[in-house]
Design a protein around this motif. Structure first.
Motif, PDB file in Angstrom:
ATOM      1  N   GLU A   5      42.208  79.546  40.275  1.00 45.98           N
ATOM      2  CA  GLU A   5      42.942  79.483  41.538  1.00 45.98           C
ATOM      3  C   GLU A   5      42.021  79.689  42.735  1.00 45.98           C
ATOM      4  O   GLU A   5      42.178  79.028  43.768  1.00 45.98           O
ATOM      5  CB  GLU A   5      44.061  80.524  41.546  1.00 45.98           C
ATOM      6  CG  GLU A   5      45.205  80.206  40.594  1.00 45.98           C
ATOM      7  CD  GLU A   5      45.813  78.834  40.867  1.00 45.98           C
ATOM      8  OE1 GLU A   5      46.064  78.512  42.050  1.00 45.98           O
ATOM      9  OE2 GLU A   5      46.036  78.086  39.893  1.00 45.98           O
ATOM     10  N   LEU A   6      41.052  80.578  42.614  1.00 45.92           N
ATOM     11  CA  LEU A   6      40.105  80.790  43.705  1.00 45.92           C
ATOM     12  C   LEU A   6      39.255  79.544  43.931  1.00 45.92           C
ATOM     13  O   LEU A   6      38.962  79.178  45.081  1.00 45.92           O
ATOM     14  CB  LEU A   6      39.208  81.998  43.408  1.00 45.92           C
ATOM     15  CG  LEU A   6      39.882  83.367  43.493  1.00 45.92           C
ATOM     16  CD1 LEU A   6      38.952  84.452  42.981  1.00 45.92           C
ATOM     17  CD2 LEU A   6      40.325  83.670  44.932  1.00 45.92           C
ATOM     18  N   CYS A   7      38.863  78.876  42.856  1.00 45.35           N
ATOM     19  CA  CYS A   7      38.078  77.645  42.987  1.00 45.35           C
ATOM     20  C   CYS A   7      38.913  76.517  43.597  1.00 45.35           C
ATOM     21  O   CYS A   7      38.416  75.745  44.419  1.00 45.35           O
ATOM     22  CB  CYS A   7      37.525  77.226  41.629  1.00 45.35           C
ATOM     23  SG  CYS A   7      36.228  78.310  40.991  1.00 45.35           S
ATOM     24  N   GLY A  50      35.850  76.317  35.348  1.00 50.02           N
ATOM     25  CA  GLY A  50      36.736  76.832  36.390  1.00 50.02           C
ATOM     26  C   GLY A  50      36.722  76.120  37.712  1.00 50.02           C
ATOM     27  O   GLY A  50      37.767  75.942  38.343  1.00 50.02           O
ATOM     28  N   GLU A  51      35.555  75.662  38.202  1.00 46.62           N
ATOM     29  CA  GLU A  51      35.519  75.063  39.536  1.00 46.62           C
ATOM     30  C   GLU A  51      36.029  73.628  39.572  1.00 46.62           C
ATOM     31  O   GLU A  51      36.208  73.052  40.632  1.00 46.62           O
ATOM     32  CB  GLU A  51      34.116  75.134  40.138  1.00 46.62           C
ATOM     33  CG  GLU A  51      33.059  74.295  39.450  1.00 46.62           C
ATOM     34  CD  GLU A  51      32.291  75.079  38.408  1.00 46.62           C
ATOM     35  OE1 GLU A  51      32.891  75.330  37.335  1.00 46.62           O
ATOM     36  OE2 GLU A  51      31.118  75.412  38.635  1.00 46.62           O
ATOM     37  N   GLY A  52      36.288  73.034  38.403  1.00 46.75           N
ATOM     38  CA  GLY A  52      36.900  71.711  38.362  1.00 46.75           C
ATOM     39  C   GLY A  52      35.927  70.549  38.466  1.00 46.75           C
ATOM     40  O   GLY A  52      36.345  69.389  38.389  1.00 46.75           O
ATOM     41  N   LEU A  75      35.822  68.463  35.183  1.00 45.26           N
ATOM     42  CA  LEU A  75      36.956  67.534  35.175  1.00 45.26           C
ATOM     43  C   LEU A  75      36.698  66.338  36.077  1.00 45.26           C
ATOM     44  O   LEU A  75      36.988  65.194  35.724  1.00 45.26           O
ATOM     45  CB  LEU A  75      38.220  68.253  35.665  1.00 45.26           C
ATOM     46  CG  LEU A  75      39.116  68.972  34.672  1.00 45.26           C
ATOM     47  CD1 LEU A  75      40.258  69.632  35.420  1.00 45.26           C
ATOM     48  CD2 LEU A  75      39.638  68.028  33.604  1.00 45.26           C
ATOM     49  N   ARG A  76      36.168  66.610  37.253  1.00 52.32           N
ATOM     50  CA  ARG A  76      35.888  65.546  38.227  1.00 52.32           C
ATOM     51  C   ARG A  76      35.022  64.452  37.617  1.00 52.32           C
ATOM     52  O   ARG A  76      35.301  63.259  37.775  1.00 52.32           O
ATOM     53  CB  ARG A  76      35.180  66.152  39.438  1.00 52.32           C
ATOM     54  CG  ARG A  76      34.813  65.177  40.541  1.00 52.32           C
ATOM     55  CD  ARG A  76      33.758  65.780  41.458  1.00 52.32           C
ATOM     56  NE  ARG A  76      32.462  65.853  40.807  1.00 52.32           N
ATOM     57  CZ  ARG A  76      31.543  66.792  41.060  1.00 52.32           C
ATOM     58  NH1 ARG A  76      31.791  67.773  41.910  1.00 52.32           N
ATOM     59  NH2 ARG A  76      30.376  66.766  40.427  1.00 52.32           N
ATOM     60  N   HIS A 117      35.805  70.320  43.187  1.00 53.28           N
ATOM     61  CA  HIS A 117      36.790  69.668  42.297  1.00 53.28           C
ATOM     62  C   HIS A 117      37.293  68.341  42.851  1.00 53.28           C
ATOM     63  O   HIS A 117      37.728  67.480  42.095  1.00 53.28           O
ATOM     64  CB  HIS A 117      37.949  70.602  41.968  1.00 53.28           C
ATOM     65  CG  HIS A 117      38.743  71.088  43.138  1.00 53.28           C
ATOM     66  ND1 HIS A 117      39.627  70.291  43.818  1.00 53.28           N
ATOM     67  CD2 HIS A 117      38.806  72.313  43.735  1.00 53.28           C
ATOM     68  CE1 HIS A 117      40.217  70.991  44.786  1.00 53.28           C
ATOM     69  NE2 HIS A 117      39.725  72.220  44.773  1.00 53.28           N
ATOM     70  N   GLN A 118      37.234  68.148  44.154  1.00 53.33           N
ATOM     71  CA  GLN A 118      37.586  66.862  44.782  1.00 53.33           C
ATOM     72  C   GLN A 118      38.922  66.307  44.289  1.00 53.33           C
ATOM     73  O   GLN A 118      39.067  65.110  44.020  1.00 53.33           O
ATOM     74  CB  GLN A 118      36.458  65.845  44.570  1.00 53.33           C
ATOM     75  CG  GLN A 118      35.149  66.264  45.247  1.00 53.33           C
ATOM     76  CD  GLN A 118      34.023  65.286  45.024  1.00 53.33           C
ATOM     77  OE1 GLN A 118      34.245  64.136  44.650  1.00 53.33           O
ATOM     78  NE2 GLN A 118      32.796  65.730  45.246  1.00 53.33           N
TER      79      GLN A 118
END
Length: 286
Positions: free
Chosen positions: A99-101, A71-73, A76-77, A109-110
């Motif tokens: 969405e909150l993250c 969730g916080e991305g 992915l980063r 998530h940068q």
């Protein structure tokens, strides 16, 4: 365990309780159902350990990746640090958390959510795997622990791992978090390892210490061919230099060697484990 400076946001979503808070020692933290998932101060340790062993163990530079959860991305980063990646799909059931993250944790998530290679899908990950025919060079399972009656219970079973296996390319790899590895709390780690061995020909457990968790934490790498425990430090450093664009602050050849060299008591627990998590009898934390 942590002094809370302020709660930035708190909400009860359809699936879980979410809080984003600032702590005195670790800065911003993401907390789901009362358990810290990551902190700004040391999330690089957790996310580099989660992602890079699998991305580096793939026989060729991965071109496609799937994140289940995340969730916080930050997962992915880390994946997007590989220029070879052309497509990175993230499937998370809880769009409110995502969405909150996006809004409150940009330091994590940068910009990963805005990368043109990223595709975010808000849906059940198991249903996605059951219906898609796409295959991926790398799959990362970045889920919360399977709490009693929680949404993740059926994402740690033999049947689920068979879906993951079938969605990997011939030389693909999968990594996941495997719970605590401290004395008295290693039963989940050993059971997940045993369950994965029912599906994958190569399974390698590893661990690192995550400071904000206050405990050593386990991870699993599963694949069809490459055994990451056989990679020498020099080979890992060479692969990082060839495949990664950007800085790694935690993972390198020496860290890799240390993480996969599990201590004797963990190896004994893995060898003695008999439990296999199934849809009919999934593993849960009490």
């Amino acid at each position: 365990m942590h002094a809370i400076v302020r709660t930035i946001v708190g909400a009860q979503t359809k699936f879980q309780n979410v809080e984003i808070m600032e702590t005195r020692s670790y800065g911003k933290c993401l907390v789901l159902d009362g358990r810290i998932q990551s902190s700004l101060a040391d999330e690089f340790v957790y996310h580099e350990a989660l992602v890079h062993p699998g991305m580096l163990a793939a026989a060729r530079p991965p071109q496609s990746a799937l994140v289940i959860g995340g969730g916080e991305g930050a997962t992915l980063r880390e994946i997007l640090k590989y220029p070879s990646i052309r497509r990175a799909v993230m499937v998370d059931i809880d769009g409110e958390v995502v969405e909150l993250c996006k809004k409150h944790l940009p330091e994590m998530h940068q910009g990963a959510f805005e990368d043109p290679r990223t595709e975010v899908r808000i849906e059940d990950a198991r249903a996605y795997l059951e219906h898609t025919r796409d295959q991926f060079d790398y799959i990362c399972i970045a889920l919360v622990e399977p709490l009693e009656a929680g949404p993740a219970c059926l994402l740690f079973t033999r049947e689920f791992y068979r879906l993951v296996h079938d969605r990997l390319t011939a030389e693909g790899t999968m990594t996941m978090q495997g719970g605590m590895t401290k004395i008295g709390e290693i039963n989940f780690f050993s059971a997940v390892h045993k369950t994965l061995r029912e599906v994958f020909p190569v399974v390698a457990g590893y661990q690192t210490f995550v400071s904000c968790f206050g405990t050593p934490w386990g991870f699993m790498l599963a694949g069809k061919r490459v055994d990451p425990a056989m990679l020498e430090p020099a080979a890992v450093d060479r692969l990082v230099g060839e495949r990664v664009r950007g800085r790694l602050d935690y993972w390198d050849g020496i860290t890799h060697q240390h993480a996969f060299a599990l201590p004797k008591h963990l190896r004994k627990a893995i060898d003695a484990e008999t439990r296999v998590s199934t849809d009919a009898q999934p593993l849960v934390f009490s």
